[in-house]
Design a protein around this motif. Structure first.
Motif, PDB file in Angstrom:
ATOM      1  N   CYS A 120       0.416  -0.691   0.115  1.00 40.87           N
ATOM      2  CA  CYS A 120       0.133  -0.225  -0.343  1.00 40.87           C
ATOM      3  C   CYS A 120       0.974   1.102  -0.108  1.00 40.87           C
ATOM      4  CB  CYS A 120      -1.284   0.479   0.922  1.00 40.87           C
ATOM      5  SG  CYS A 120      -0.154   0.293   2.764  1.00 40.87           S
ATOM      6  N   CYS A 136      -1.594  -5.393   5.089  1.00 39.61           N
ATOM      7  CA  CYS A 136      -2.504  -4.583   5.804  1.00 39.61           C
ATOM      8  C   CYS A 136      -3.481  -5.392   5.066  1.00 39.61           C
ATOM      9  CB  CYS A 136      -2.919  -2.975   5.912  1.00 39.61           C
ATOM     10  SG  CYS A 136      -2.532  -2.171   4.288  1.00 39.61           S
ATOM     11  N   CYS A 180       3.698  -0.313   7.257  1.00 45.37           N
ATOM     12  CA  CYS A 180       3.755  -1.607   6.657  1.00 45.37           C
ATOM     13  C   CYS A 180       4.615  -2.835   6.589  1.00 45.37           C
ATOM     14  CB  CYS A 180       2.581  -2.077   5.244  1.00 45.37           C
ATOM     15  SG  CYS A 180       0.815  -1.733   5.918  1.00 45.37           S
ATOM     16  N   CYS A 224      -2.628  -4.959   0.084  1.00 49.93           N
ATOM     17  CA  CYS A 224      -1.064  -4.971   0.252  1.00 49.93           C
ATOM     18  C   CYS A 224      -1.083  -6.320   0.858  1.00 49.93           C
ATOM     19  CB  CYS A 224      -0.873  -4.334   0.924  1.00 49.93           C
ATOM     20  SG  CYS A 224       0.643  -3.545   2.534  1.00 49.93           S
TER      21      CYS A 224
HETATM   22 ZN   LIG Z   1      -0.285  -1.497   4.011  1.00 46.54          ZN
END
Ligand SMILES: [Zn+2]
Length: 484
Positions: free
Chosen positions: A435, A470, A440, A467
């Motif tokens: 993302c 997440c 992340c 992603c």
């Molecule tokens: Zn992410």
């Protein structure tokens, strides 16, 4: 055969045991000696420095073709210059070696050993930059830089002193600097391509860009131990350093305008490490002919009573090959038997060996042995030079293709964290959907000890899912790997 001395042939170390193999090749092929009594500082020895000089020469030639002038800046930087660009200080201050004393006296103005040279160079650029006619300014220098690395040091991969070439430029505007970025990338590629190295060109994520850059492009290569090796970087610095150092020039209308900068660095230690580790095999080094300090070794095979004829012919071939501009050595040291000589020159990675015995001498032929695959080729003396040059090209292409095939085999896609973990443990280079959120990236690093190295710079890759961490919408295809 004369010289019935027992072979002193040593045990070969399989390249599979990369760490042991690497240390052995460094010493046996006289590349680098890491026994210097200061941690993180190594000696480039004869064969290693000879290869490094050829790589340096390739790059310098290319940069000067591009209009970069050679310069040599001092190794010391005054503290006040170093502290002008905030991100830069933050990025480098923990790694700086300071000079605080001259003899017994404390210096009023502390000096540091350059960790990179922007802050040494820009005060001088400022003096040289008056009108737009003075731009662009483009320089390069090959030198050592100093960083107090806290991670484990490893010869050529990570030292506290390292040999590199750095390019620094100033431009009238952002677009001109963009063109410079592309020119520098092209120059670097031409060197890596001629070494037969495969690599991925990545735009580093924001959190991993050069301290003070707008963005950074890096060349990452694979390594047999599964840790990716960064061999070069190119940075668009935009206006960041120009603001800090007040790098302005007078435009056509007599107004003061802010310049823009780029910088780029190629680490010769890491590039040499990649050349060693991509192409080497169980017998030692395998060198692309372009950078081999000796490209051909002639080994006379002496039979009792017929020594003269083989020795004479070996000398004749030596002259012929040397006159053709090929770097050749005649190994006529009769203290070693041919088997020991083969072992030695194989370890050094000399691309071609020519064996010359009485039969070759009588028939005016030569037997070529390729270092990369040990194939034997019989050739008439009249065709020798042509065949050598053709074989050089064939060796180069084989090494290049093998390096590329290895890289292709290492790059895989993962769509969830379990899969990513499996691939990380298998030491792959893994493509994931991301993302773009640094959190992340940090979580991924914590969980699988692999870093998001960036997104492809040369190719636009579209995400194929959410992603990996997440599960929000992905903006990028990122490359994850372990790293030096
Ligand atoms: Zn992410």
């Amino acid at each position: 055969m004369t010289g019935n001395k027992s072979s002193t042939k040593k045990e070969l170390i399989a390249k599979e045991n990369f760490s042991e193999w690497y240390d052995n090749v460094l010493l046996e092929a006289k590349l680098v000696d890491d026994r210097y009594p200061v941690k993180g500082f190594s000696v480039y020895t004869g064969w290693g420095m000879s290869i490094a000089k050829r790589i340096i020469g390739m790059l310098e030639e290319k940069l000067e073709e591009n209009g970069n002038e050679p310069m040599q800046f001092p190794v010391v930087i005054p503290e006040d210059s170093f502290q002008k660009e905030e991100d830069h200080i933050e990025g480098f201050s923990a790694e700086v070696f300071w000079i605080t004393h001259a003899g017994n006296n404390e210096l009023e103005r502390r000096l540091l050993l350059r960790p990179t040279s922007e802050t040494a160079i820009y005060p001088m650029f400022k003096l040289w930059m008056r009108s737009h006619q003075d731009l662009p300014i483009k320089m390069h220098q090959t030198c050592n830089v100093y960083r107090y690395e806290t991670k484990a040091t490893r010869p050529l991969y990570r030292g506290r002193e390292f040999l590199w070439n750095e390019g620094h430029t100033a431009h009238v505007d952002y677009e001109d600097a963009e063109q410079e970025v592309r020119a520098a990338v092209k120059a670097y590629r031409s060197v890596y391509d001629r070494l037969g190295l495969s690599y991925i060109m990545l735009k580093r994520p924001e959190f991993d860009k050069f301290a003070g850059a707008d963005y950074s492009i890096a060349f990452d290569t694979w390594n047999p131990d599964g840790k990716v090796n960064q061999i070069g970087t190119v940075h668009q610095l935009g206006y960041n350093f120009a603001k800090a150092f007040n790098l302005t020039y007078e435009d056509d209308n007599g107004e003061q305008v802010l310049a823009t900068n780029t910088c780029y660095g190629m680490g010769f230690g890491r590039t040499l490490a990649a050349t060693i580790s991509h192409h080497g095999d169980d017998h030692g080094l395998v060198l692309p002919p372009k950078v081999a300090p000796r490209q051909v070794v002639i080994v006379p095979i002496l039979f009792k009573g017929k020594e003269d004829i083989a020795e004479e012919y070996a000398k004749e071939l030596y002259g012929l090959i040397k006159d053709a501009g090929i770097r050749v050595v005649l190994d006529d040291d009769n203290r070693l038997n041919p088997g020991d000589k083969y072992y030695k020159w194989e370890m050094y990675g000399v691309p071609l060996r020519i064996e010359v015995g009485p039969r070759e001498a009588q028939n005016k032929k030569a037997t070529l042995v390729r270092r990369d695959n040990f194939e034997k080729i019989q050739v008439d003396e009249a065709n020798l030079i042509k065949k050598i040059n053709e074989t050089f090209q064939a060796i180069f292409e084989k090494l290049r293709d093998k390096s590329k095939a290895k890289l292709d085999s290492l790059v895989v896609d993962a769509y969830d964290m379990d899969q990513l973990q499996v691939y990380m443990d298998a030491r792959m280079i893994v493509r994931v959907n991301w993302c773009g959120d640094p959190d992340c990236a940090f979580n991924i690093k914590d969980m699988v000890s692999g870093e998001i190295r960036g997104t492809r710079w040369d190719v636009k890759e579209e995400p194929t899912g959410n992603c990996i961490f997440c599960k929000d919408e992905a903006k990028y295809v990122a490359y994850v790997s372990r790293t030096y």
